[in-house]
Enzyme design. Structure first.
Site, mmCIF file in Angstrom:
data_model
loop_
_atom_site.group_PDB
_atom_site.id
_atom_site.type_symbol
_atom_site.label_atom_id
_atom_site.label_comp_id
_atom_site.label_asym_id
_atom_site.label_seq_id
_atom_site.Cartn_x
_atom_site.Cartn_y
_atom_site.Cartn_z
ATOM 1 N N GLY A 174 0.822 -1.198 0.000
ATOM 2 C CA GLY A 174 0.000 0.000 0.000
ATOM 3 C C GLY A 174 0.857 1.250 0.000
ATOM 4 C CB ILE A 175 -0.020 4.778 -0.601
ATOM 5 C CG1 ILE A 175 0.790 6.015 -0.990
ATOM 6 C CG2 ILE A 175 -1.136 5.120 0.379
ATOM 7 C CD1 ILE A 175 -0.004 7.003 -1.812
ATOM 8 N N GLY A 235 -7.097 0.742 -2.347
ATOM 9 C CA GLY A 235 -7.214 -0.687 -2.611
ATOM 10 C C GLY A 235 -7.145 -1.548 -1.378
ATOM 11 C CB ILE A 255 4.804 1.155 6.818
ATOM 12 C CG1 ILE A 255 4.663 1.983 8.108
ATOM 13 C CG2 ILE A 255 4.918 -0.334 7.164
ATOM 14 C CD1 ILE A 255 3.432 1.694 8.920
ATOM 15 C CD GLU A 300 -3.887 0.144 -4.598
ATOM 16 O OE1 GLU A 300 -4.926 -0.485 -4.835
ATOM 17 O OE2 GLU A 300 -3.786 1.007 -3.728
#
Length: 626
Positions: free
Chosen positions: A225-226, A346, A229, A248
């Protein structure tokens, strides 16, 4: 895709398609008041077209701008142009966050996988689409470059498609191509693509990355994910093998994993050998790496974010971020209270797909605190106005810098204790009291207040048995209660008698509590574990109880019968000694039955000054560390 891989740029394209070519101002002059305009995603934003649209602002009224993620300067999102442009975003980036939080724009919370259907169904019809593409190749195709995501669907469903043609745009492969005649106007404009530097890891994000890496097996396929981390995580995955990527968003940190050999996609169940993504954000180094590179397959969101497609990958691991989580497992990821901060993105798509994958894992990560440590991100109740992105029924692994809590299939009581154990230490006792007040925990547990403390990393170690089995030693956690119960009830009558000096095999709930709720400031409880398909089994437990008046601790431990006589007891004892010595404890005491010769041998052969005396068939040991 193979033909596009072989296709070359068309040096005659300007002449061949001259009837379609316009300047940016000429093309944007076709936008009318009241229309809905979609702008390409993130770093692929067509800056020249956006600037031309903004220059027309005073001539327009009530133009709705739709986009997923803004990474450009968003010159249209100003108070002066609020009557000209109205912003509607599916994900809130930094450039427009304040604009939306001031009520000058809209946020539409939608699963990323659902957005293309809004376009194709006509529920969100698009009048104009502004995109950025490569120069046409000899087959008459252009690549959408670093942003395919929902851009392809938008272009296929709009009345007017205007493309900024930029030779600096990487030519990405996959389902990333449009026919030149699916575009209405071409605006040649060479510019540098927007770049995004990766956030620098912090000590907290590095620790989180280390915890997540421990959950990832060789051969897993990953979604990142964005946020910072995932960038920190990459450093802990370099020694993994045969990893795949289906995500994604692709970022620069993933190049490290490719270059180290950790990622090769050889074990992927679908798209084997390919890195599948829908858009990327990074620097020119990343853009040059993906340019015409068959290792990468850029696909639309309809494919990349489809939970069914995701679930087909064996060992799919989805890693996403949260802003706040409550003690029941409700995950807030798009708002700070009632202030919208980011978006659903997402997270739900990938979490649902990953947990349905064979051997898959859904991971939600967050730093334990915010506002320079003044606010706990793990809370008893979500902040009023906070939205739930991942429900308590869909939360599986939660990770902070203090550890991992596994929630799926756990009761509210078990969840609360697991999450408290990975909260920041200064908030744990407050959360414990609040959990009792909220009836998440039984009021009888109130006397455990102060023992909801986790030990330091120094209390972790391991030993290798003669047959190659690795036994890990770690502090007991409150979440170990079910495993501790299994251990106790698996012990033979003889082992029970040697450890507890009673042949009774019944343990009250409170007695089991006392095994797992430890105040590690003065006592210690260490479990020996071996990996199993469901996680791990506890095969040994060792404890000491400090007498603060004498600065000596009573020590005791027990090993599951089938694991005895393999050196585990000796290793466990040595580890407890090391912990006690680090805590300044002078020595151990112990009570051992005369017939328990294995325990006696461990003490007598410890290498320390050992004294013992026997009375009524019980040896009383005194072990002096000095």
């Amino acid at each position: 895709m193979t033909s596009h891989l072989r296709a070359q740029p068309d040096p005659e394209w300007r002449e061949k398609y001259r009837d379609m070519i316009r300047t940016a101002d000429q093309a944007l002059a076709l936008v009318k008041p009241g229309q809905r305009v979609f702008i390409g995603t993130a770093c692929a934003e067509p800056a020249a077209l956006v600037e031309a649209l903004t220059r027309r602002g005073r001539d327009l009224c009530d133009v709705e701008i739709v986009q997923i993620l803004t990474k450009g300067e968003a010159p249209y999102a100003t108070g002066e142009l609020k009557d000209c442009f109205h912003l509607n975003s599916f994900f809130i980036g930094r450039a427009i966050r304040e604009h939306i939080q001031q009520g000058l724009g809209d946020y539409t919370p939608t699963l990323l996988s659902d957005i293309p259907r809004l376009f194709t169904s006509g529920r969100l019809p698009l009048d104009v689409v502004l995109i950025q593409v490569t120069e046409p190749d000899t087959t008459g195709k252009v690549s959408l470059g670093i942003s395919v995501d929902v851009v392809k669907s938008a272009a296929e469903n709009a009345s007017l498609v205007i493309a900024q043609v930029n030779p600096r745009m990487p030519r990405t492969l996959g389902d990333s191509f449009l026919d030149i005649y699916d575009i209405d106007l071409l605006v040649p404009e060479e510019r540098e693509i927007i770049e995004r530097e990766s956030s620098q890891p912090t000590p907290e994000t590095c620790k989180i990355g280390e915890h997540i890496a421990a959950l990832i097996e060789d051969g897993s396929t990953l979604e990142f994910g964005i946020g910072r981390i995932p960038h920190a995580l990459a450093a802990f995955l370099r020694d993994k093998r045969n990893l795949g990527i289906h995500t994604e968003m692709l970022t620069e940190s993933m190049l490290e994993l490719i270059e180290s050999g950790a990622v090769n996609g050889s074990h992927k169940s679908t798209d084997r050998g390919r890195i599948v993504t829908s858009f990327c954000m990074g620097t020119r180094r990343l853009y040059d790496f993906v340019d015409n590179n068959p290792l990468f397959s850029f696909r639309p969101t309809e494919y990349v974010n489809d939970p069914y497609v995701i679930s087909r990958q064996h060992k799919m691991v989805a890693i996403n971020m949260a802003l706040e989580i409550d003690l029941t497992g409700q995950v807030c990821a798009d708002s700070l209270g009632s202030r919208f901060f980011s978006g659903i993105g997402g997270q739900v798509d990938f979490n649902r797909g990953a947990v349905r994958s064979v051997g898959g894992k859904g991971v939600i990560a967050l730093e334990s605190t915010a506002e320079n440590g003044e606010i706990s991100r793990i809370v008893t109740r979500l902040t009023p106005g906070a939205g739930v992105v991942t429900t308590r029924g869909e939360a599986h692994y939660i990770v902070t810098e203090y550890g991992v809590a596994y929630l799926h299939g756990k009761s509210v009581r078990e969840r609360a204790m697991a999450l408290i154990s990975i909260a920041h230490p200064k908030f744990r006792e407050q959360l414990f009291r609040e959990a009792i007040e909220a009836k998440y925990l039984n009021k009888e547990m109130a006397d455990l207040d102060g023992r909801v403390l986790l030990a330091s990393q120094e209390m972790h170690t391991s030993t290798l048995l003669d047959d190659g089995t690795q036994v890990s030693f770690r502090p007991v956690h409150p979440t170990d209660e079910p495993r501790m119960r299994d251990l106790l009830y698996a012990l033979s009558q003889e082992t029970l008698y040697y450890r507890f000096m009673t042949s009774g095999g019944r343990f009250a709930h409170r007695e089991i509590h006392n095994f797992v709720y430890i105040d590690h400031r003065k006592d210690a409880a260490i479990v020996g574990t071996v990996p199993e398909a469901h996680g791990e089994d506890i095969i040994a437990v060792g404890r000491y109880y400090l007498d603060q008046k004498s600065n000596r601790a009573e020590v005791a431990f027990v090993i599951r019968d089938e694991w005895q006589n393999r050196g585990i007891g000796t290793s466990l004892f040595k580890h407890l000694v090391d912990i006690a010595k680090r805590n300044g404890i002078a020595g151990f005491t112990a009570e051992v039955l005369r017939d328990n010769r294995r325990m006696q041998a461990i003490f007598n052969n410890s290498g320390y000054n050992v004294q013992s005396k026997v009375e009524d068939d019980v040896y009383s040991y005194s072990i002096d560390f000095n």
